[in-house]
Design a protein around this motif. Structure first.
Motif, PDB file in Angstrom:
ATOM      1  N   ASP A 176       0.825  -1.198   0.000  1.00  0.00           N
ATOM      2  CA  ASP A 176       0.000   0.000   0.000  1.00  0.00           C
ATOM      3  C   ASP A 176       0.867   1.260   0.000  1.00  0.00           C
ATOM      4  O   ASP A 176       0.640   2.200  -0.766  1.00  0.00           O
ATOM      5  CB  ASP A 176      -0.887  -0.030   1.256  1.00  0.00           C
ATOM      6  CG  ASP A 176      -2.155   0.776   1.075  1.00  0.00           C
ATOM      7  OD1 ASP A 176      -2.882   0.507   0.113  1.00  0.00           O
ATOM      8  OD2 ASP A 176      -2.396   1.675   1.886  1.00  0.00           O
ATOM      9  N   GLN A 177       1.882   1.258   0.864  1.00  0.00           N
ATOM     10  CA  GLN A 177       2.769   2.430   0.968  1.00  0.00           C
ATOM     11  C   GLN A 177       3.560   2.632  -0.318  1.00  0.00           C
ATOM     12  O   GLN A 177       3.691   3.751  -0.811  1.00  0.00           O
ATOM     13  CB  GLN A 177       3.738   2.238   2.148  1.00  0.00           C
ATOM     14  CG  GLN A 177       3.067   2.252   3.496  1.00  0.00           C
ATOM     15  CD  GLN A 177       3.068   3.623   4.146  1.00  0.00           C
ATOM     16  OE1 GLN A 177       3.476   4.603   3.548  1.00  0.00           O
ATOM     17  NE2 GLN A 177       2.590   3.695   5.367  1.00  0.00           N
ATOM     18  N   VAL A 178       4.089   1.541  -0.868  1.00  0.00           N
ATOM     19  CA  VAL A 178       4.902   1.640  -2.089  1.00  0.00           C
ATOM     20  C   VAL A 178       4.046   2.100  -3.270  1.00  0.00           C
ATOM     21  O   VAL A 178       4.470   2.930  -4.077  1.00  0.00           O
ATOM     22  CB  VAL A 178       5.619   0.297  -2.384  1.00  0.00           C
ATOM     23  CG1 VAL A 178       6.253   0.297  -3.772  1.00  0.00           C
ATOM     24  CG2 VAL A 178       6.669   0.025  -1.319  1.00  0.00           C
ATOM     25  N   ALA A 192       2.644   6.471  -6.971  1.00  0.00           N
ATOM     26  CA  ALA A 192       1.641   7.395  -7.517  1.00  0.00           C
ATOM     27  C   ALA A 192       2.084   8.842  -7.360  1.00  0.00           C
ATOM     28  O   ALA A 192       1.664   9.712  -8.114  1.00  0.00           O
ATOM     29  CB  ALA A 192       0.293   7.182  -6.816  1.00  0.00           C
ATOM     30  N   ASN A 193       2.942   9.101  -6.376  1.00  0.00           N
ATOM     31  CA  ASN A 193       3.459  10.457  -6.157  1.00  0.00           C
ATOM     32  C   ASN A 193       4.785  10.698  -6.877  1.00  0.00           C
ATOM     33  O   ASN A 193       5.405  11.749  -6.702  1.00  0.00           O
ATOM     34  CB  ASN A 193       3.661  10.717  -4.659  1.00  0.00           C
ATOM     35  CG  ASN A 193       2.342  10.972  -3.948  1.00  0.00           C
ATOM     36  OD1 ASN A 193       1.363  11.350  -4.574  1.00  0.00           O
ATOM     37  ND2 ASN A 193       2.311  10.753  -2.649  1.00  0.00           N
ATOM     38  N   TYR A 201      -8.327   6.006  -2.961  1.00  0.00           N
ATOM     39  CA  TYR A 201      -7.820   7.077  -2.106  1.00  0.00           C
ATOM     40  C   TYR A 201      -6.381   7.458  -2.453  1.00  0.00           C
ATOM     41  O   TYR A 201      -5.897   8.509  -2.064  1.00  0.00           O
ATOM     42  CB  TYR A 201      -7.914   6.686  -0.626  1.00  0.00           C
ATOM     43  CG  TYR A 201      -7.048   5.513  -0.245  1.00  0.00           C
ATOM     44  CD1 TYR A 201      -5.704   5.688   0.048  1.00  0.00           C
ATOM     45  CD2 TYR A 201      -7.572   4.230  -0.192  1.00  0.00           C
ATOM     46  CE1 TYR A 201      -4.902   4.618   0.377  1.00  0.00           C
ATOM     47  CE2 TYR A 201      -6.778   3.157   0.139  1.00  0.00           C
ATOM     48  CZ  TYR A 201      -5.440   3.352   0.421  1.00  0.00           C
ATOM     49  OH  TYR A 201      -4.649   2.285   0.743  1.00  0.00           O
ATOM     50  N   GLN A 202      -5.666   6.571  -3.208  1.00  0.00           N
ATOM     51  CA  GLN A 202      -4.298   6.919  -3.592  1.00  0.00           C
ATOM     52  C   GLN A 202      -4.280   7.933  -4.736  1.00  0.00           C
ATOM     53  O   GLN A 202      -3.245   8.542  -5.015  1.00  0.00           O
ATOM     54  CB  GLN A 202      -3.517   5.668  -3.979  1.00  0.00           C
ATOM     55  CG  GLN A 202      -3.046   4.888  -2.765  1.00  0.00           C
ATOM     56  CD  GLN A 202      -2.152   3.732  -3.119  1.00  0.00           C
ATOM     57  OE1 GLN A 202      -1.920   3.432  -4.289  1.00  0.00           O
ATOM     58  NE2 GLN A 202      -1.646   3.051  -2.108  1.00  0.00           N
ATOM     59  N   ILE A 203      -5.429   8.100  -5.393  1.00  0.00           N
ATOM     60  CA  ILE A 203      -5.513   9.161  -6.393  1.00  0.00           C
ATOM     61  C   ILE A 203      -5.721  10.484  -5.657  1.00  0.00           C
ATOM     62  O   ILE A 203      -4.878  11.370  -5.715  1.00  0.00           O
ATOM     63  CB  ILE A 203      -6.633   8.869  -7.413  1.00  0.00           C
ATOM     64  CG1 ILE A 203      -6.204   7.676  -8.268  1.00  0.00           C
ATOM     65  CG2 ILE A 203      -6.937  10.090  -8.286  1.00  0.00           C
ATOM     66  CD1 ILE A 203      -7.175   7.236  -9.316  1.00  0.00           C
ATOM     67  N   LYS A 210       0.629  13.986  -9.528  1.00  0.00           N
ATOM     68  CA  LYS A 210      -0.821  13.796  -9.629  1.00  0.00           C
ATOM     69  C   LYS A 210      -1.459  14.849 -10.523  1.00  0.00           C
ATOM     70  O   LYS A 210      -2.474  14.598 -11.165  1.00  0.00           O
ATOM     71  CB  LYS A 210      -1.446  13.782  -8.235  1.00  0.00           C
ATOM     72  CG  LYS A 210      -1.096  12.515  -7.466  1.00  0.00           C
ATOM     73  CD  LYS A 210      -1.810  12.399  -6.154  1.00  0.00           C
ATOM     74  CE  LYS A 210      -1.461  11.081  -5.485  1.00  0.00           C
ATOM     75  NZ  LYS A 210      -2.083  10.933  -4.171  1.00  0.00           N
ATOM     76  N   MET A 211      -0.868  16.038 -10.554  1.00  0.00           N
ATOM     77  CA  MET A 211      -1.348  17.074 -11.468  1.00  0.00           C
ATOM     78  C   MET A 211      -1.194  16.585 -12.913  1.00  0.00           C
ATOM     79  O   MET A 211      -2.100  16.711 -13.737  1.00  0.00           O
ATOM     80  CB  MET A 211      -0.519  18.344 -11.236  1.00  0.00           C
ATOM     81  CG  MET A 211      -0.818  19.473 -12.195  1.00  0.00           C
ATOM     82  SD  MET A 211      -2.403  20.241 -11.844  1.00  0.00           S
ATOM     83  CE  MET A 211      -2.805  20.835 -13.463  1.00  0.00           C
TER      84      MET A 211
END
Length: 703
Positions: A74-76, A81-82, A544-546, A576-577
């Motif tokens: 989950d963290q990775v 994603a960032n 929620y990671q988005i 994300k932008m």
């Protein structure tokens, strides 16, 4: 050490925030000074950033010890994603996968490496060849036998400080009382670590306790007020999780059971569906939830009494991690207490477990503000009642308890804080037993000053004083009653104390059904949630990671319609932008134009047609953006929409041949995978989601 501006720029670029939460900056600064740190920060308080941000600015790799495979993944995924290079090593991987990761470490391509404590020994050779800049130990309470989740493999981690003596260590946990904190530092060989104790006050969580009769009926009424909201129901037994899930399914609710006895693959599917918002309710044993970072859990129900306050606090902390209002409900019954006493009898430190269970029972039966009890348990003392728990909303009758309190506190002082609650009461009532006589307590001034009040009543009054933070229990010292910083205000500063009238203690609690603030149907927030879910499924990552619910709420409030406005939203970073900006801006513009059309007869619904006219005039995306005063990402979304509607659009002018060929080769190499995420991971973030989508559209058209 990086300067302040560099740190803040990194915070916005990779995590999407303009400022730090309480304590984060102080902790990060301490890490850059190479100091060891122990961080006690509630669930949702922002612990991860405390080591993830320094990892980006430190020269080597940051080693993160994490207890669960699901938590690591989950963290990775979230870091990827960032736009952050991270990986994990654990027993679920093939040897080839692990060798690839080892090579990336040696090639200095990773900034964070997550590993289970059991897998650490396999990394010795690799880690000795690189610079380990920081060691982070997550869920550090697992190391302590005083904590609520003792895990033997964690007890070996002290060797890390010996192996890397100059590398700062940061230990993090959501819940730890005083005894557990000291135990963590001693076992990790960081006795002089700076301790950072964040506020445990989660103001957005409402707290409610009800008697455990007709629980299913009460749960159904509770859920009727919360349609489509995600939640967890914690149960004591595996059988209960299955029974409750089945009853909820029969009533039309989307619910599933989760416990260690269920097939691994099915458990993984339940967790994945819950994280991705396609499963509303999970009925689980307490093992569930630790491995996920889902920020929009709106409620948590405890079907049975938890075994201690640490566990209870951590479990309710899985609700409302995005800061939005969330509900917690605890049922309690005598049968639960009996069952938990049996569990405690079989544990390694029986007396401590029974004392902590007793404290949990006192919380459930309390007539004091529940938030005060939770906070005082962790050493945080507040004066005012919270107003957001069932006791505050339905208060008992109070009496002036100042004299009673002074008698108790005076007695605790005279026996030098060396006795448990039973002996304190014996001294107050003038008991003539061996404990009192052997220690000479019959000669104290406070001996027999409370002999007019029954033993049980004194017990309830003292529990109320503990609940309000005027006394505390030292579990690691045979449950001795201790004074707190608030005690002297009563003894020497004439502070008045209110205690609940004991007639209310026996009175059945009135059941309060809270009506949660429901989001209006078809609101912009709903539209943004739908878009988020679609994009998440497409990319193969949790919704929620988005963006978190809190970020979507901020979008709903501010309605950003340009790149410049969108990047100002909390939770929107550079990566994300690039990945999602134009889709969300497009949704906001479409929603706003639809609303405007209802008020005025306007042509804004055909906004993409105006873009088509300008495109046909030969203008570039940038030129159309300037002419229309819209974001370039919005114009790009118009172009894609026009192409899909069959307009004569040449997509190749918006993407290089190199990128098209790269995606084409990846498609063959990956054997035409589903979704965009496999491509994104293949390119290690070098090609963003939108470019991948554009290339795939062109390749599909060519076929």
């Amino acid at each position: 050490m990086p300067d302040q501006q560099q740190i803040l720029t990194t915070l916005k670029e990779y995590f999407g925030y303009d400022s730090f939460r309480p304590l984060q900056e102080e902790i990060i600064s301490s890490i850059f000074k190479s100091k060891d740190n122990l961080v006690i920060m509630p669930t949702g308080g922002g612990k991860s950033i405390c080591y993830q941000l320094p990892a980006l600015l430190l020269p080597g790799v940051t080693l993160v010890i994490s207890p669960l495979i699901a938590l690591m993944k989950d963290q990775v995924d979230g870091l990827s994603a960032n736009g952050i290079n991270a990986a994990f090593i654990n027993s679920s991987q093939h040897e080839n996968e692990q060798q690839e990761i080892y090579q990336k470490i040696l090639d200095k391509q990773l900034k964070l490496l997550y590993v289970a404590p059991e897998s650490l020994s396999f990394l010795d050779t690799v880690l000795s060849q690189v610079v380990v800049s920081l060691i982070a130990i997550d869920e550090a309470h697992c190391i302590s036998s005083w904590g609520h989740d003792f895990r033997p493999a964690y007890t070996q981690l002290g060797y890390l400080k010996n192996k890397f003596p100059k590398t700062p260590v940061i230990a993090l946990t959501a819940t730890a009382d005083k005894a557990t904190r000291q135990d963590i530092c001693n076992q990790l060989n960081i006795p002089n670590a700076t301790q950072h104790l964040a506020s445990f006050d989660r103001k957005n969580l409402s707290l409610e306790v009800r008697p455990g009769n007709k629980r299913i009926e009460q749960i159904l009424n509770f859920l009727e007020e919360r349609p489509n909201e995600s939640g967890i129901i914690y149960c004591l037994s595996r059988k209960a999780t299955e029974t409750i899930a089945e009853k909820l399914q029969n009533q039309g609710f989307n619910a599933q059971a989760y416990h260690a006895g269920i097939d691994h693959q099915k458990r993984a599917t339940v967790q994945e569906n819950f994280v991705n918002d396609s499963l509303q309710i999970v009925c689980a044993t307490i093992a569930f939830g630790m491995g996920i970072d889902k920020s929009n859990v709106r409620w948590v129900i405890h079907y049975n009494l938890p075994k201690n306050i640490e566990g209870y606090y951590q479990e309710i902390g899985r609700a409302g991690r995005d800061g939005l209002p969330s509900s917690t409900l605890l049922f309690h019954s005598y049968a639960d207490v009996v069952q938990l006493q049996k569990f405690a009898d079989m544990s390694g430190n029986k007396d401590v477990q029974l004392a902590k269970l007793d404290r949990m029972k006192q919380y459930a039966e309390s007539l004091s503000c529940r938030r005060k009890i939770l906070l005082s348990y962790f050493g945080e003392l507040i004066v005012d009642d919270c107003g957001n728990c069932d006791v505050c909303k339905n208060p008992p009758t109070f009496i002036d308890g100042t004299i009673l309190a002074q008698k108790v506190l005076s007695t605790v002082t005279r026996i030098k804080e060396q006795e448990p609650i039973g002996t304190v009461i014996d001294v107050l009532r003038g008991a003539q037993n061996a404990t009192v006589f052997d220690k000479g307590y019959q000669h104290l001034k406070s001996y027999k000053i409370g002999n007019d009040i029954p033993w049980k009543d004194w017990q309830q009054y003292i529990i109320q004083l503990i609940n309000q933070g005027y006394l505390e229990i030292a579990f690691h010292q045979n449950n001795k009653i201790k004074l707190t910083s608030l005690s002297k205000k009563v003894l020497f500063e004439n502070e008045k104390i209110s205690l609940a009238h004991l007639k209310d203690f026996e009175k059945a609690k009135q059941i309060i059904t809270e009506v949660s603030s429901k989001t209006k149907a078809n609101s912009l927030f709903d539209k943004l949630r739908e878009l988020r879910l679609t994009l998440a499924k497409e990319a193969g990552i949790p919704a929620y990671q988005i963006f978190s619910d809190a970020t979507l709420k901020e979008m709903e409030l501010h309605r950003p319609m340009s790149d410049e406005e969108f990047i100002q939203i909390n939770g929107v970073g550079r990566q994300k932008m690039q990945n999602y900006g134009y889709q969300f801006i497009k949704e906001i513009i479409n929603f706003s134009s639809t609303k405007t059309k209802k008020k005025k007869k306007s042509n804004k619904g055909n906004t993409h047609k105006e873009t088509l006219s300008l495109y046909q005039e030969g203008l570039s995306i940038e030129e159309i953006s300037i002419k229309r005063q819209l974001a370039t990402s919005t114009i790009f979304s118009h172009i894609m929409k026009l192409y899909n509607e069959g307009e004569n659009i040449d997509l190749k002018q918006f993407i290089s041949k190199t990128d098209i060929n790269s995606v084409k080769n990846a498609k063959q190499e990956l054997n035409t995978p589903e979704g965009l995420k496999p491509y994104f991971e293949h390119f290690e973030g070098a090609i963003d989601y939108n470019t991948i989508k554009l290339a795939l559209t062109i390749l599909e058209n060519e076929n």
